[in-house]
Design an enzyme around this catalytic site. Structure first.
Site, mmCIF file in Angstrom:
data_model
loop_
_atom_site.group_PDB
_atom_site.id
_atom_site.type_symbol
_atom_site.label_atom_id
_atom_site.label_comp_id
_atom_site.label_asym_id
_atom_site.label_seq_id
_atom_site.Cartn_x
_atom_site.Cartn_y
_atom_site.Cartn_z
ATOM 1 C CG ASN A 218 -0.393 0.113 2.448
ATOM 2 O OD1 ASN A 218 0.958 0.309 2.643
ATOM 3 N ND2 ASN A 218 -0.984 -0.300 3.598
ATOM 4 C CB SER A 241 -4.027 -2.740 -8.064
ATOM 5 O OG SER A 241 -3.506 -3.621 -7.241
ATOM 6 C CG HIS A 266 -5.927 -5.377 -5.638
ATOM 7 N ND1 HIS A 266 -5.740 -6.619 -4.678
ATOM 8 C CD2 HIS A 266 -5.974 -5.644 -6.957
ATOM 9 C CE1 HIS A 266 -5.294 -7.317 -5.923
ATOM 10 N NE2 HIS A 266 -5.708 -7.021 -6.997
ATOM 11 C CD GLU A 331 -0.466 -2.913 -11.268
ATOM 12 O OE1 GLU A 331 -1.709 -2.467 -10.977
ATOM 13 O OE2 GLU A 331 0.173 -3.773 -10.487
ATOM 14 C CG HIS A 332 -2.739 -4.757 -14.523
ATOM 15 N ND1 HIS A 332 -3.066 -4.328 -13.143
ATOM 16 C CD2 HIS A 332 -2.122 -5.768 -14.171
ATOM 17 C CE1 HIS A 332 -2.561 -4.967 -12.252
ATOM 18 N NE2 HIS A 332 -1.806 -5.958 -13.021
ATOM 19 C CG ASP A 365 -3.948 -9.964 -10.915
ATOM 20 O OD1 ASP A 365 -3.131 -9.298 -11.130
ATOM 21 O OD2 ASP A 365 -5.037 -9.482 -10.396
ATOM 22 C CD GLU A 419 38.290 13.017 -18.908
ATOM 23 O OE1 GLU A 419 38.829 12.381 -17.857
ATOM 24 O OE2 GLU A 419 37.334 12.583 -19.301
HETATM 25 N N1 LIG Z 1 1.256 -3.587 -7.935
HETATM 26 C C1 LIG Z 1 1.046 -4.849 -7.606
HETATM 27 O O1 LIG Z 1 2.097 -5.918 -8.135
HETATM 28 C C2 LIG Z 1 0.406 -5.357 -6.482
HETATM 29 C C3 LIG Z 1 0.303 -6.609 -6.105
HETATM 30 C C4 LIG Z 1 -0.646 -7.158 -5.111
HETATM 31 C C5 LIG Z 1 -1.117 -6.098 -4.409
HETATM 32 N N2 LIG Z 1 -1.061 -4.767 -4.662
HETATM 33 C C6 LIG Z 1 -1.556 -3.650 -3.941
HETATM 34 O O2 LIG Z 1 -0.810 -3.758 -2.542
HETATM 35 C C7 LIG Z 1 -1.615 -3.300 -1.662
HETATM 36 C C8 LIG Z 1 -1.616 -3.993 -0.556
HETATM 37 O O3 LIG Z 1 -2.210 -3.048 0.655
HETATM 38 P P1 LIG Z 1 -2.818 -3.471 2.057
HETATM 39 O O4 LIG Z 1 -2.871 -2.454 2.777
HETATM 40 O O5 LIG Z 1 -3.932 -4.731 1.646
HETATM 41 O O6 LIG Z 1 -1.369 -4.455 2.389
HETATM 42 P P2 LIG Z 1 -0.246 -3.844 2.872
HETATM 43 O O7 LIG Z 1 0.669 -5.159 3.260
HETATM 44 O O8 LIG Z 1 0.629 -3.325 1.742
HETATM 45 O O9 LIG Z 1 -0.072 -2.910 4.081
HETATM 46 C C9 LIG Z 1 -0.366 -3.278 5.228
HETATM 47 C C10 LIG Z 1 0.354 -2.562 6.260
HETATM 48 O O10 LIG Z 1 0.246 -1.177 6.347
HETATM 49 C C11 LIG Z 1 0.442 -0.571 7.490
HETATM 50 N N3 LIG Z 1 -0.556 0.572 7.815
HETATM 51 C C12 LIG Z 1 -1.678 0.278 7.609
HETATM 52 N N4 LIG Z 1 -2.532 1.791 7.931
HETATM 53 C C13 LIG Z 1 -1.303 2.599 8.545
HETATM 54 C C14 LIG Z 1 -1.115 3.690 9.127
HETATM 55 N N5 LIG Z 1 -2.298 4.608 9.308
HETATM 56 N N6 LIG Z 1 0.134 4.369 9.365
HETATM 57 C C15 LIG Z 1 1.141 3.539 9.269
HETATM 58 N N7 LIG Z 1 1.067 2.145 8.386
HETATM 59 C C16 LIG Z 1 -0.218 1.685 8.247
HETATM 60 C C17 LIG Z 1 0.556 -1.656 8.569
HETATM 61 O O11 LIG Z 1 1.597 -1.693 9.076
HETATM 62 C C18 LIG Z 1 -0.089 -2.875 7.678
HETATM 63 O O12 LIG Z 1 0.886 -3.891 8.001
HETATM 64 C C19 LIG Z 1 -3.038 -2.748 -2.403
HETATM 65 O O13 LIG Z 1 -3.000 -1.229 -2.776
HETATM 66 C C20 LIG Z 1 -2.825 -3.446 -3.452
HETATM 67 O O14 LIG Z 1 -3.515 -2.714 -4.693
HETATM 68 C C21 LIG Z 1 -0.190 -4.243 -5.654
HETATM 69 N N1 LIG Z 2 -3.433 -7.038 -9.164
HETATM 70 C C1 LIG Z 2 -2.395 -7.382 -8.340
HETATM 71 C C2 LIG Z 2 -1.233 -6.321 -8.818
HETATM 72 O O1 LIG Z 2 -1.589 -5.042 -9.065
HETATM 73 C C3 LIG Z 2 -1.700 -8.686 -8.092
HETATM 74 C C4 LIG Z 2 -2.802 -9.570 -7.507
HETATM 75 C C5 LIG Z 2 -2.614 -10.426 -6.506
HETATM 76 N N2 LIG Z 2 -3.942 -11.046 -6.405
HETATM 77 C C6 LIG Z 2 -4.707 -10.573 -7.055
HETATM 78 N N3 LIG Z 2 -4.304 -9.684 -7.836
HETATM 79 ZN ZN LIG Z 3 -5.390 -8.191 -8.705
#
Ligand SMILES: NC(=O)c1ccc[n+]([C@@H]2O[C@H](COP(=O)([O-])OP(=O)(O)OC[C@H]3O[C@@H](n4cnc5c(N)ncnc54)[C@H](O)[C@@H]3O)[C@@H](O)[C@H]2O)c1
Ligand SMILES: N[C@H](CO)Cc1c[nH]c[nH+]1
Ligand SMILES: [Zn+2]
Length: 434
Positions: A218, A241, A266, A331-332, A365, A419
């Site tokens: 995140n 995402s 997500h 991204e996608h 994914d 140089e």
């Molecule tokens: N780009 C990619 O390849 C891909 C793949 C999978 C997931 N994603 C993305 O990953 C992200 C996953 O996010 P998530 O939140 O589910 O899990 P995450 O593991 O990224 O974040 C959770 C952590 O955020 C921290 N957090 C939460 N609130 C907080 C605050 N107020 N202050 C400080 N720290 C804080 C906590 O420590 C917690 O453990 C999503 O945005 C999803 O779209 C991206």
């Molecule tokens: N869409 C994410 C990457 O942005 C990856 C993911 C994991 N599980 C499901 N989706």
């Molecule tokens: Zn996904």
């Protein structure tokens, strides 16, 4: 939806600024996240395990007495692998096989050649000693991200792979641990957020410091990775995402609505955009969105994401659709059109391109084979999917013969004197024949 999803048209006078506004982050949120992440990083750097334990209690509501309790040993990973339902194990193994097969093709080899003087020139490829994998786990657990992070690291030959994954409220996901067992992860710590990134970057009494941190997360995770870059390597900024669908108006609107939801679910800050030249089709997809939304399990997250950062954009034709997409650099990118190959030349910036109506982004994914850790927030303009190359580095090889040292020493001498660097010049000249 009670409020309407944003509709834009490239013919509207303020299209550029409306698009920029849609893509921009709220600066005040950014500022708060930066402040909070810097505080966490400083604290973990100074106080190590004690700070990680406190932040884990604060953000993941998980209180334990020592960091050792947050390490999942190899036996625990194997137990999870044996405990998960058979269909999950088979699916994980099948996905792992396809991801491995794809990434093996990315493996780089060292190479050398000799020039006309017998001088050896080449490139030595070396895997990283130790890599840190961030697997997200806040709002959902991501076993697929374990495979996507760990398999390329192992294919690259990384000696030690350390994984971190938050377990909010102490709920450990067995599929995540099973995936770690399948992928051969060496050590797993159930910590997350900026505190986990800090632990991997600086090291603590328990968590070893790594050479590079990879993986999505995140906004706190993405910001922390940006901050520690330089102390360690990072792969890219893989944040919330995103999906952009270009459709010729001939795909079932329900399919497209669900493809948009697939990324919206997500995160509240995820982004889903549809681009089409067919105004009636945009209306039909909007109707599908409204029809399907109440059937979704993660309805609230999807609604917030679709209303806050989603959009339906009307363009003149597929050429203009490609231009809009290149500006966003998603991204996608789904090319839900009759002849996606014909559009490829016009597409310049996208983390992954899904070609044709039957290629749902969701397959990418999980199990298509290519990596799902991809650049977000427009960074696909200059970065690539996570791959084996992220876990390998290259050293140049240079070995002169006496003939080569003579010939090229003369060239170096002239350039060095140009140089004003006489030590360089004389070092080269010592090896020139009289
Ligand atoms: N780009 C990619 O390849 C891909 C793949 C999978 C997931 N994603 C993305 O990953 C992200 C996953 O996010 P998530 O939140 O589910 O899990 P995450 O593991 O990224 O974040 C959770 C952590 O955020 C921290 N957090 C939460 N609130 C907080 C605050 N107020 N202050 C400080 N720290 C804080 C906590 O420590 C917690 O453990 C999503 O945005 C999803 O779209 C991206
Ligand atoms: N869409 C994410 C990457 O942005 C990856 C993911 C994991 N599980 C499901 N989706
Ligand atoms: Zn996904």
């Amino acid at each position: 939806m009670n409020d309407k999803i944003t509709r834009l048209n490239t013919t509207q006078g303020d299209f550029d600024s409306a698009l920029a506004k849609l893509l921009a982050w709220d600066d005040s949120v950014d500022h708060q996240v930066n402040e909070s992440v810097r505080h966490i990083l400083r604290d973990v750097k100074t106080r190590g395990d004690a700070a990680v334990l406190e932040f884990t209690e604060k953000f993941d509501r998980l209180k334990v007495g020592s960091m050792a309790e947050l390490e999942m040993g190899q036996e625990r990973l194997q137990e999870a692998l044996e405990r998960i339902p058979q269909d999950q194990r088979v699916a994980l193994e099948k996905a792992a096989e396809r991801v491995r097969g794809y990434h093996e093709r990315q493996n780089q080899k060292s190479w050398q050649y000799q020039d006309e003087d017998g001088t050896i020139l080449g490139q030595k490829v070396t895997p990283l000693d130790r890599a840190g994998l961030y697997v997200p786990g806040g709002k959902a657990a991501y076993p697929s991200s374990v495979l996507m992070n760990a398999i390329p690291a192992k294919v690259a030959g990384v000696a030690e792979v350390i994984m971190v994954v938050p377990t909010p409220d102490g709920v450990v996901n067995d599929m995540v641990l099973a995936a770690a067992a399948i992928a051969g992860v060496d050590r797993v710590f159930t910590i997350g957020g900026a505190q986990a990134v800090a632990a991997l970057a600086y090291g603590t009494e328990t968590v070893p410091s790594v050479d590079k941190i990879v993986g999505p997360g995140n906004i706190f995770v993405a910001t922390a990775k940006r901050e520690v870059f330089g102390v360690v390597g990072i792969d890219m900024i893989a944040g919330p995402s995103e999906i952009l669908v270009i459709c010729d108006g001939k795909t079932d609107p329900d399919w497209i609505a669900m493809d948009l939801f697939s990324q919206a679910e997500h995160d509240e800050q995820a982004q889903s955009i549809l681009v089409s030249s067919d105004a009636d089709f945009l209306d039909a997809v909007e109707a599908s969105i409204n029809k399907l939304l109440p059937t979704m399990e993660r309805e609230d997250i999807i609604r917030t994401s679709m209303l806050g950062r989603g959009a339906l954009i009307k363009v003149a034709d597929l050429k203009e659709a490609a231009e809009v997409s290149n500006r966003i650099a998603p991204e996608h990118l789904e090319l839900s059109v009759e002849d996606p190959q014909a559009m490829l030349d016009d597409i310049r910036h996208a983390g992954a391109i899904f070609m044709g109506r039957y290629t749902a982004e969701a397959l990418g994914d999980y199990c298509a084979g290519p990596n799902h850790v991809l650049p977000t927030s427009g960074t696909a303009r200059f970065s690539s999917p996570l791959g084996v190359y992220d876990f390998q580095k290259r050293s140049s090889l240079i070995g002169f013969t006496p003939e080569g040292a003579d010939r090229m020493g003369r060239v170096a001498s002239v350039l060095a004197r140009g140089e004003g660097l006489t030590a360089h010049a004389r070092s080269a000249e010592y090896r020139i024949k009289d």
